[in-house]
Scaffold this active site. Structure first.
Site, PDB file in Angstrom:
ATOM      1  N   GLU A   1       0.833  -1.206   0.000  1.00  0.00           N
ATOM      2  CA  GLU A   1       0.000   0.000   0.000  1.00  0.00           C
ATOM      3  C   GLU A   1       0.866   1.252   0.000  1.00  0.00           C
ATOM      4  OE1 GLU A   1      -3.646  -2.068   2.519  1.00  0.00           O
ATOM      5  OE2 GLU A   1      -1.965  -1.129   3.550  1.00  0.00           O
TER       6      GLU A   1
ATOM      7  N   ASP B   1     -11.054  -7.566  -2.449  1.00  0.00           N
ATOM      8  CA  ASP B   1     -11.716  -8.868  -2.574  1.00  0.00           C
ATOM      9  C   ASP B   1     -13.101  -8.789  -1.946  1.00  0.00           C
ATOM     10  OD1 ASP B   1     -11.099 -10.572   0.369  1.00  0.00           O
ATOM     11  OD2 ASP B   1     -10.055  -8.708  -0.060  1.00  0.00           O
TER      12      ASP B   1
ATOM     13  N   MET C   1      -8.336  -4.125   8.988  1.00  0.00           N
ATOM     14  CA  MET C   1      -7.638  -4.474  10.223  1.00  0.00           C
ATOM     15  C   MET C   1      -7.056  -3.260  10.954  1.00  0.00           C
ATOM     16  SD  MET C   1      -5.738  -8.002   8.961  1.00  0.00           S
ATOM     17  CE  MET C   1      -5.175  -8.455  10.602  1.00  0.00           C
TER      18      MET C   1
END
Length: 224
Positions: free
Chosen positions: A20, A191, A167
């Protein structure tokens, strides 16, 4: 707030992973925008946010990265803007305080709301980026990489309206709440666990289509 004031804002962007960081870091060449990696999970996210506030004193913190998506209208590469965020794996019980609900840390808000000005900016952005599907809604956070349909079902059972599962966002939001720093989260959907098997969508996302998937975060920051 006037545009002239916004131009001078120092903006902190927090991501969890090197993947990221690589997507976002090269998009910015501006000393007022600090992009840092915190590491995966709630503890790393809270430490990362605390350290960013301590070292850089940003006017705004943005949580960015990927997430699992939920809902018939959500697809891979869509972006979810967290109007509110909560934990999906926190339960403090009712023995001491019977008003605390599932997902809420006792003494903290049940859900952390995005900063109103930042959320309004995100809504305006969705009107000008028609090639990007931008969704506003609930993001839920927990220390679990959701790689099975059963795990996703157990989360959605308690949070059916959730648009994304990650998360880090709620831990960053809680830290920003404590330190009174305006916060918002943008999550690229990598996803859809309820349509996936063995996280194959997630792996395909990074292998084939992650490039340019974080452009909405760039567009948002440039609008401030």
């Amino acid at each position: 707030m006037q545009k002239l004031i916004l131009i001078e804002m120092k903006i902190g962007v927090i991501v969890a992973m090197d993947k990221e960081l690589q997507q976002l870091q090269h998009l910015f060449d501006n000393s007022r925008i600090i992009v840092e990696k915190c590491g995966i999970g709630k503890v790393n996210a809270a430490i990362g946010a605390s350290e960013m506030i301590r070292k850089h004193r940003p006017d705004v913190i943005i949580s960015s990265g990927c997430a699992g998506g939920n809902g018939n209208d959500i697809n891979v590469q869509d972006v979810v803007v967290g109007k509110e965020v909560s934990y999906h794996d926190v339960y403090c019980g009712t023995a001491i305080d019977n008003t605390t609900i599932y997902g809420q840390v006792q003494g903290m808000p049940a859900r952390y709301q995005a900063d109103a000005m930042l959320l309004e900016k995100a809504r305006s952005l969705s009107l000008t980026t028609s090639h990007i599907s931008l969704h506003e809604g609930l993001i839920v956070t927990g220390d679990w990489f959701v790689d099975s349909k059963d795990k996703m079902r157990s989360i959605i059972e308690k949070f059916p309206e959730a648009k994304a599962v990650d998360m880090e966002s709620a831990a960053i939001a809680q830290t920003c709440h404590i330190y009174k720093v305006p916060f918002i989260s943008f999550r690229v959907i990598s996803d859809i666990p309820l349509r996936d098997t063995d996280a194959s969508m997630y792996h395909d996302f990074w292998a084939t289509i992650a490039e340019n998937s974080f452009q909405v975060t760039k567009s948002f920051i440039e609008s401030l």
